[in-house]
Structure formats: C-alpha cells, structure tokens
Design an enzyme around this catalytic site. Structure first.
Site, PDB file in Angstrom:
ATOM      1  N   HIS A  24     -12.881   9.637   4.734  1.00 35.71           N
ATOM      2  CA  HIS A  24     -13.093   9.779   6.166  1.00 35.71           C
ATOM      3  C   HIS A  24     -13.519  11.212   6.491  1.00 35.71           C
ATOM      4  O   HIS A  24     -13.485  12.098   5.644  1.00 35.71           O
ATOM      5  CB  HIS A  24     -11.813   9.414   6.930  1.00 35.71           C
ATOM      6  CG  HIS A  24     -11.515   7.947   6.910  1.00 35.71           C
ATOM      7  ND1 HIS A  24     -10.500   7.414   6.162  1.00 35.71           N
ATOM      8  CD2 HIS A  24     -12.111   6.907   7.558  1.00 35.71           C
ATOM      9  CE1 HIS A  24     -10.476   6.102   6.338  1.00 35.71           C
ATOM     10  NE2 HIS A  24     -11.432   5.769   7.175  1.00 35.71           N
ATOM     11  N   SER A  27      -6.578  -0.748  13.154  1.00 32.94           N
ATOM     12  CA  SER A  27      -7.388   0.465  13.262  1.00 32.94           C
ATOM     13  C   SER A  27      -8.016   0.517  14.645  1.00 32.94           C
ATOM     14  O   SER A  27      -8.302  -0.522  15.253  1.00 32.94           O
ATOM     15  CB  SER A  27      -8.478   0.463  12.193  1.00 32.94           C
ATOM     16  OG  SER A  27      -9.459   1.434  12.454  1.00 32.94           O
ATOM     17  N   SER A  28      -8.253   1.727  15.121  1.00 32.93           N
ATOM     18  CA  SER A  28      -8.885   1.872  16.435  1.00 32.93           C
ATOM     19  C   SER A  28     -10.329   1.388  16.430  1.00 32.93           C
ATOM     20  O   SER A  28     -10.918   1.199  17.497  1.00 32.93           O
ATOM     21  CB  SER A  28      -8.842   3.340  16.877  1.00 32.93           C
ATOM     22  OG  SER A  28      -9.480   4.178  15.932  1.00 32.93           O
ATOM     23  N   CYS A  29     -10.909   1.143  15.248  1.00 32.65           N
ATOM     24  CA  CYS A  29     -12.289   0.658  15.200  1.00 32.65           C
ATOM     25  C   CYS A  29     -12.413  -0.795  15.647  1.00 32.65           C
ATOM     26  O   CYS A  29     -13.524  -1.317  15.751  1.00 32.65           O
ATOM     27  CB  CYS A  29     -12.886   0.839  13.815  1.00 32.65           C
ATOM     28  SG  CYS A  29     -12.261  -0.328  12.599  1.00 32.65           S
ATOM     29  N   TYR A  36     -15.377  -4.243   8.687  1.00 31.10           N
ATOM     30  CA  TYR A  36     -13.975  -3.820   8.601  1.00 31.10           C
ATOM     31  C   TYR A  36     -13.252  -4.128   9.902  1.00 31.10           C
ATOM     32  O   TYR A  36     -12.116  -4.627   9.896  1.00 31.10           O
ATOM     33  CB  TYR A  36     -13.926  -2.317   8.302  1.00 31.10           C
ATOM     34  CG  TYR A  36     -12.528  -1.735   8.267  1.00 31.10           C
ATOM     35  CD1 TYR A  36     -11.695  -1.950   7.180  1.00 31.10           C
ATOM     36  CD2 TYR A  36     -12.055  -0.947   9.315  1.00 31.10           C
ATOM     37  CE1 TYR A  36     -10.420  -1.411   7.136  1.00 31.10           C
ATOM     38  CE2 TYR A  36     -10.791  -0.395   9.278  1.00 31.10           C
ATOM     39  CZ  TYR A  36      -9.970  -0.630   8.186  1.00 31.10           C
ATOM     40  OH  TYR A  36      -8.715  -0.098   8.143  1.00 31.10           O
ATOM     41  N   LYS A  74      -9.857  -6.545  10.697  1.00 34.25           N
ATOM     42  CA  LYS A  74      -8.649  -6.078  11.367  1.00 34.25           C
ATOM     43  C   LYS A  74      -8.377  -6.858  12.662  1.00 34.25           C
ATOM     44  O   LYS A  74      -7.224  -7.106  13.012  1.00 34.25           O
ATOM     45  CB  LYS A  74      -8.762  -4.578  11.644  1.00 34.25           C
ATOM     46  CG  LYS A  74      -8.652  -3.717  10.395  1.00 34.25           C
ATOM     47  CD  LYS A  74      -7.314  -3.929   9.703  1.00 34.25           C
ATOM     48  CE  LYS A  74      -7.126  -3.047   8.502  1.00 34.25           C
ATOM     49  NZ  LYS A  74      -5.800  -3.245   7.855  1.00 34.25           N
ATOM     50  N   GLY A  98       0.815  -1.217   0.000  1.00 35.00           N
ATOM     51  CA  GLY A  98       0.000   0.000   0.000  1.00 35.00           C
ATOM     52  C   GLY A  98       0.838   1.252   0.000  1.00 35.00           C
ATOM     53  O   GLY A  98       0.462   2.265   0.604  1.00 35.00           O
TER      54      GLY A  98
END
Length: 319
Positions: A186, A114-116, A143, A147, A17
């Site tokens: 975002h 990710s913090s999610c 998502y 993760k 990426g």
C-alpha cells in the site's frame, strides 16, 4: 446497537490471518488484555481458500470467537493487475470461515472489510449508509466486491440464523508488520521503503505515482486492534461500522511527512500518468465515537514507530 457482555478471557479465539498486519496487532492486543487461548495458523499450515481444510480446523479448534483478519491485499498496482485473484481468493476465504463458524456454533464473529467498499464519489466523510449507492473505484473494484459480499453474508447469517456476527470497515492502515514489497504494498509502506532507499543511495529525487492530490486517512493498526475488541464487547447490529481517525491528508502531504521521517532531503516528483484512485476517502466515524471509542495514536508518532520497525526488520521484510 445492543450492548453485549465482555468476552471471556478464557474463550478460544481464532484469529484468521494472525501473522499479517492486522491479525498480528489483534493478537498482541488480546494477549495484552488477558486472553489466554488464542489460536492462529500460518498460510503454510492452513489454506483458508480450502473449504474442507477450514471445516476440519474449526472442528478441531472449536473456537467461541472468530476474527477474520485474513485477506489477499495490495495497493493500486496489485489490485489493478490481479483483479480475478483478489476477487476469488477473498470470496473463498470469508465464505469458508463464516460457513464453518456457523456449522461449529461459533458465538461471535467479526468480519473486517475495507473502506474501498464505498462508492468512488461517495459524499465525504463517508457514512456507512453510502454502501451500494454508486459506482466503485475501477482499480480495486474486484477486491471491493468481495468485501461487500462479506458484509452481506454477515447480514444474511444474522437474518437467517439469529447470530451475533458483525462487520467493521477500517480506513487505510499502517504499522509494524506491514508489507513493504516494492510493487505489491500500500501507499504508506511503499513510500517508507522508496524514500529510505533513496536516502541511502543519495538520489536527488523520488517519483511517486499520480498527482499527489487525492486525500487519504490513516489509522495505526494498534488502534484498529483496540477497536476490534471494543466492538466485539459492545456492538451487535447488522450494519457495518466504520473505524478511522476522522481526519485525512493529501498524498503529497503524506510523501513530505514520510520523507522527513526517514531523513530524505531530495526532491519529490509526481507521475500523473499513473492512477490516483479515489479522489478522497475519509470515513465518518461518528457511530464509533457515539459508542465511546476513538483512535489515540497520533500519525507522526505512529509513522516513526513504523519506520523503526522497518529498520529493525529490513533484512527480512517482503521483497
């Protein structure tokens, strides 16, 4: 947390990426720190969802370090509209990269989550041990599950193969190279574009999603890039580690700050029929602080530079 030796600046480092927001920042940072053998492929050159293609790439490149900054990402609207795509694409990308890295004997691997991944109503600020202790935010649960699977895969590979692979959970990111798409971006880049276009058109008001009351933390992507190298050289443990700034703001405060930065002077209105997402998402960054790393870029300074980048690249930013 066992300290590791500094990375060899002549090591082959594969950045998955490398053209995205995170990957391009990591590339810039490593290049600036003397790394001379960085490797990356565009999505047109290599589909990371293709297991055979990823294995062939690893055999050809033979990296010693892999940084997984590749992911299908988006804001609330995109996550809510395409959950199956977010789950499938992200699972395949990370599984392919990790399995191929193990097969090729890659020494160091950094998985960026990710913090999610944390529960919607986790105690604030969110500690790493909050993982899997409660229900996720429904608008991005697919998502998040992908993760979470990546975090567990890192732990499983360490346990089964004794590898020094690690995972890190950044908070909300922003900076040059962000996605300014009007529907798939975002919150912060979406606001930059919306307020910029409203200022240019002389609109009397701008309507933003939700109530404006949720709180969010924002980390400049160049700070994240610094943290990535720091962790690869100093951190070796199975637990994921948070990367953030340790402070947050309401979405309403964010909107006002963005409006000032782009010179928009009209009214800001809110549409409570749209989802707010998680009420608050502030990461506990005490473990990173104890290791000796802290974010250094003030938010308003980072926002100004991000807007300047947007202005320079406006003709070619994602539409």
């Amino acid at each position: 947390m066992t300290p590791t030796t500094p990375l060899d600046r002549d090591a082959v480092v594969y950045i998955a990426g490398h053209r995205g927001l995170v990957g391009s920042a990591v590339w810039r940072h490593l290049e600036g720190r003397g790394f001379s053998r960085l490797v990356g492929h565009t999505s047109a050159e290599l589909d990371l969802r293709d297991r055979d293609a990823v294995e062939a790439m690893m055999t050809s490149v033979r990296p010693e370090v892999v940084i997984d900054a590749a992911a299908r990402v988006g804001g609330i609207g995109a996550n809510n509209a395409y959950p199956a795509d977010f789950l499938s694409d992200n699972l395949r990308i990370q599984v392919n990269l990790m399995d191929a890295s193990v097969a090729q004997g890659v020494e160091r691997f950094l998985f960026l989550g990710s913090s999610c991944i944390y529960p919607k109503f986790a105690e604030q600020p969110i500690r790493e041990d909050s993982l899997l202790t409660g229900a996720l935010e429904p608008t991005n649960d697919a998502y998040a599950i992908a993760k979470i699977a990546g975090v567990l895969q890192v732990q499983a590979l360490r346990r089964q193969h004794g590898l020094r692979y690690i995972s890190a959970m950044p908070t909300n990111l922003y900076g040059p190279g962000d996605n300014f798409h009007p529907h798939h971006s975002h919150v912060l880049p979406a606001m930059i574009r919306r307020f910029h276009e409203a200022a240019r058109a002389g609109l009397p008001s701008v309507t933003c999603w939700g109530s404006g009351t949720p709180r969010r933390e924002f980390l400049h992507v160049d700070d994240l890039a610094s943290a990535c190298l720091f962790l690869l050289e100093t951190y070796d443990a199975p637990e994921p580690i948070n990367i953030g700034v340790g402070a947050d703001m309401t979405i309403s405060e964010l909107a006002e700050t963005v409006a000032r930065a782009v010179g928009y002077t009209g009214a800001i209105q809110w549409d409570p029929s749209k989802p707010d997402g998680t009420p608050r998402k502030l990461l506990d960054v005490s473990r990173m602080s104890e290791l000796g790393w802290r974010a250094t870029i003030p938010f308003e300074e980072g926002l100004r530079s991000t807007y300047e980048w947007f202005l320079e690249h406006e003709p070619v930013v994602r539409r």
